[in-house]
Structures are given as structure tokens and as C-alpha cells.
Design an enzyme around this catalytic site. Structure first.
Site, PDB file in Angstrom:
ATOM      1  N   GLU A  34      -2.775  10.471   0.538  1.00  0.00           N
ATOM      2  CA  GLU A  34      -4.273   9.598   0.373  1.00  0.00           C
ATOM      3  C   GLU A  34      -4.444   9.030   1.954  1.00  0.00           C
ATOM      4  OE1 GLU A  34      -6.514   6.101   0.268  1.00  0.00           O
ATOM      5  OE2 GLU A  34      -4.429   5.791   0.802  1.00  0.00           O
ATOM      6  N   GLU A  35      -3.330   8.618   2.712  1.00  0.00           N
ATOM      7  CA  GLU A  35      -3.674   7.878   3.917  1.00  0.00           C
ATOM      8  C   GLU A  35      -4.241   8.737   5.103  1.00  0.00           C
ATOM      9  OE1 GLU A  35      -3.537   4.862   4.080  1.00  0.00           O
ATOM     10  OE2 GLU A  35      -2.387   3.955   2.936  1.00  0.00           O
ATOM     11  N   ASP A  59       0.963  -1.379  -0.054  1.00  0.00           N
ATOM     12  CA  ASP A  59       0.059   0.150  -0.050  1.00  0.00           C
ATOM     13  C   ASP A  59       0.772   1.153   0.139  1.00  0.00           C
ATOM     14  OD1 ASP A  59      -1.954   1.726   0.103  1.00  0.00           O
ATOM     15  OD2 ASP A  59      -2.827   1.101   2.302  1.00  0.00           O
TER      16      ASP A  59
HETATM   17 ZN   LIG Z   1      -3.486   3.058  -0.498  1.00  0.00          ZN
END
Ligand SMILES: [Zn+2]
Ligand SMILES: *[C@@H]1O[C@H](CO)[C@@H](O)[C@H](O)[C@H]1NC(C)=O
Length: 416
Positions: free
Chosen positions: A189-190, A154
Site C-alpha cells: 500500500e505504501e 500505519d
Molecule cells: Zn497506511
């Protein structure tokens, strides 16, 4: 919620990156280089070294939220050396880290920058903390070889496989027009999605303009093609009671007891389900209250997240928010303060592509943050089940399948 000031700008023409920051030859970044690579087995595609070196450099560069400068600079250098034109888009520092070095989204394309593209290939370059160094299993590298490190899944695994897929597609398939594709790698994004939100806002006034018929989002889907992802809702609740000696509960009002009863009711309530997304789920992620065993607690707090399976994309979370608010009220008319910071409903994606296994995922992505008219695809190597943990890893086989699959997906998207 306000994520980014509208004045915070469009892509400047290609920028010189901060002076004094030396470009490193790729072979020296992250200690990679073929001299260190274990011998390759017969199942190796021709681009295996390219892929593993790129992923190693990405994973070896820490990039927790706010700290994306280094990985962004690496990516700019890498893409320029790979014959892409690159623009960067500065994103303001996160509120809780105001003094971080410049962080930016990276946009890359081949040839002329056109106003419209068939497909945008995108993922994110930030990761969750803490940094976990790159570590590849010893011995001969095969499809089963395990690679550990923060971001392997991720989403640096997606970033690396997207880039290698595009490189490979453009160099081997003369039917593909390089000017059909544009790459975007975003920060943030996180946490708040501020990178993608800024990009999305900038589309309204970008010069030259930019549009795309479809977008391929890279997030860990276990090499399946997601038909969508659940929505989300993030809230906190406070219960106010009255303190008293624990031997005389009738003299007080237990905030913890109110909170326990309310949470119990919510957990037992159907918060909504749909055939595609299944059940809305509810997590009491943080629970706190009271001061001591022998005191009736005057105050209790919870932080909550729901994964929303019902309603529209923009408003689905409000259905769940209302159900929670009603239960709090039903539990006690005026003891609760309830506030939700943000949320959205479930998002559907296009999973009707031959040769892909469909799936539904329960986590959020940047799709809600990219507010434009386009067909969505969501695909990436690795499993979300290891994504934010101490043992985040990916296999060489999953990465290599993703390079193949991204090529198929891009071919599908640009043929539409
Ligand atoms: Zn991600
Ligand atoms: C969804 O919730 C219903 C009850 O509301 C339950 O019977 C069912 O097993 C749940 N489904 C899943 C996949 O958890």
C-alpha cells in the site's frame, strides 16, 4: 501504469507455505507473552492481552515494501489458529527489489467460502522504512500507555484491532453470521498499491467468485469515520536553459530562475477547492538544479505532489495537472518538460453512522485501487501526523476504542 500482470493469478487453494519455514507458537513470536506483560489496570477489557500480543508480533516483524513475507506468514499462522480459513495471493516483487522472498495478500473467513459477503474488512501489512522496534511504556498498562514502533499507527494498529474486533464480535454476538464477513490484508500500500490492485484485478476471474456490499478500510483516522480522502497527483518537471558565466547572464538562460518563477506562480494559484475536501494543496517535494554559484544553470528539476480536492474520482487529478501544465507553458513556451506518473481525484466514503465523529483526511489509501461496486468506510486508530515519522506511536486507549468501533461499524455494515 501497469501494476501487475493479469496472469499473476487468483487465490490458489490453501497453500502450504514455503517448506522449511517453521511455525512458531504465537507466545514466542516477538517476545510477547503474558509473563512479560506489565500488570493490567482496572480499565482493561478482557481482550487487552490478546490485542497487545497480536500488535507486538506484527510490529516486531519488519515489513517495509517488498519485505512482507515474514508478517504475511505470521498472519496466516495466527488466523488459522484462530479458526479462520486462509488463502494467500502472491504479489510479484517490486521492480526495485526483484529478489525478495514471496510476498502475498492474505484473505481469511470462517466457515464456507461464499461468493458474496456483506462486508470486507481490510488493511495493509506493509510499512514505510526504516523498521522501528516495538517499545511499550513501563509500569502498569492503562489506556494512556504509549506504544512506539513502526506500524503501530500505519497500519498494523488497524490490522490488529480489526482482527480482535472480528474475533470478539463472532464469539460474543450470536446475531452475527460469521459468513457475512471476510478479512483481507494486502501488501504494497505504501508504494504502488500493487497488492490491492492485484486483488482488485483478480475479482474479475476469481473462483469461487467474490463480491462484497461494503468494505471497511483500516488507516489512521484518529478513531474518526472519514467522509472521504483527497485525491493525489505525482509529477516531475524539468526546465532546460543555457549555461553561461554568471557575470554575463544575458548570454545564458537560467533554468533555476524559470523553475523558481513557475513554482512561485503555482503556489500562488488556486488549484481548486470544494466544500467537502477544502483546498487542493501543492508540494514541491524535491528541488534540484545547476552546478555552481558562478554558472548560469542549464537544467533544473522538481518532483511535485498535489493533494487534489476537486473533480471526479477517476479524473479529478487531471484538472490540477492541466493547471500546472498551463502555468509552466505561460512561464516559458518551450523550456519545460512535464510528466505525471499517476493520480486520482478525491474519494468519498460513507461517514453517516451513528456514534462516529466525521473527518476528512488528506492522504491516499487503497480505496482507489479496489475497483468494484461497494460502500466504503475508512476508519482506524492513531494519527497520520505521526505515521511515517521517527516517533510513530499509538496509545492503548486508541487501540481499544478502535476494537469497540470496528465492532459497531461491522454491525452497521452487515445490517444494511
Ligand atoms: Zn497506511
Ligand atoms: C484555501 O484557499 C483560500 C485562498 O485560495 C484561502 O483563503 C483559505 O484560507 C484556504 N483554506 C485553507 C483551509 O487553507
Amino acid at each position: 501504469m501497469h501494476w501487475a500482470s493479469a496472469t499473476a493469478i487468483v487465490f490458489p487453494a490453501l497453500l502450504a507455505l514455503c517448506a522449511g519455514q517453521q511455525q512458531q507458537p504465537l507466545s514466542e513470536v516477538g517476545h510477547s507473552g503474558s509473563s512479560h506483560s506489565p500488570p493490567a489496570s482496572a480499565d482493561a477489557p478482557s481482550w487487552r492481552d490478546e490485542l497487545l500480543q497480536l500488535l507486538e508480533a506484527l510490529v516486531s516483524t519488519p515489513s517495509a515494501n517488498g519485505q512482507e513475507n515474514g508478517v504475511g506468514q505470521f498472519l496466516v499462522d495466527y488466523l488459522q489458529q484462530a479458526q479462520y480459513q486462509v488463502d494467500i495471493q502472491f504479489v510479484p516483487p517490486p521492480k526495485d527489489h526483484p529478489d525478495v522472498p514471496d510476498r502475498f495478500n492474505v484473505l481469511a473467513w470462517r466457515g464456507e467460502r461464499k461468493p458474496s459477503y456483506k462486508t470486507l474488512v481490510t488493511s495493509h501489512i506493509d510499512v514505510v522504512p526504516p523498521h522501528i522496534p516495538w517499545e511499550i511504556e513501563g509500569g502498569e498498562v492503562s489506556k494512556k500507555t504509549i506504544i512506539k514502533g513502526r506500524g503501530t499507527t500505519d497500519a498494523k494498529g488497524s490490522v490488529a484491532t480489526q482482527i480482535v474486533a472480528v474475533n470478539h464480535l463472532l464469539s460474543t454476538n450470536s446475531d452475527v453470521n460469521p459468513e457475512d464477513l471476510i478479512l483481507l490484508f494486502v501488501v504494497g500500500e505504501e508504494t504502488t498499491g500493487d497488492g490491492m490492485r492485484l486483488f482488485s484485478d483478480s475479482l474479475k476471474h476469481m473462483d469461487p467468485p467474490l463480491s462484497f456490499d461494503s468494505a471497511i478500510f483500516g488507516e489512521p483516522t484518529e478513531n474518526k469515520l472519514a467522509c472521504g480522502h483527497k485525491g493525489a497527483l505525482f509529477c516531475s518537471a524539468v526546465a532546460k536553459g543555457k549555461d553561461a558565466h554568471s557575470g554575463y547572464p544575458e548570454m545564458g538562460k537560467s533554468a533555476n530562475e524559470l523553475m523558481i518563477r513557475a513554482m512561485n506562480k503555482i503556489l500562488d494559484t488556486d488549484l481548486g477547492s470544494s466544500p467537502l475536501f477544502g483546498n487542493t494543496t501543492f508540494n514541491v517535494g524535491r528541488f534540484d538544479g545547476g552546478v555552481a554559484a558562478n554558472v548560469i544553470p542549464a537544467k533544473a528539476f522538481v518532483d511535485l505532489a498535489a493533494r487534489v480536492a476537486v473533480g471526479s474520482e477517476r479524473e479529478g487529478h487531471r484538472v490540477v495537472q492541466q493547471k500546472i501544465a498551463d502555468i509552466l507553458k505561460e512561464t516559458d513556451e518551450d523550456a519545460f518538460a512535464f510528466e505525471c506518473t499517476h493520480g486520482y481525484g478525491p474519494y468519498e466514503c460513507n461517514c453517516d453512522v451513528e456514534g462516529f465523529e466525521p473527518t476528512i483526511v488528506n492522504y491516499g489509501t487503497d480505496i482507489p485501487n479496489l475497483d468494484a461496486d461497494y460502500v466504503r468506510y475508512l476508519y482506524g486508530p492513531g494519527s497520520i501526523l505521526v505515521a511515517h515519522g521517527d516517533h510513530e506511536y499509538i496509545t492503548v486507549g486508541d487501540l481499544e476504542k478502535a476494537v469497540e468501533d470496528y465492532q459497531k461499524l461491522i454491525l452497521h455494515a452487515i445490517s444494511q
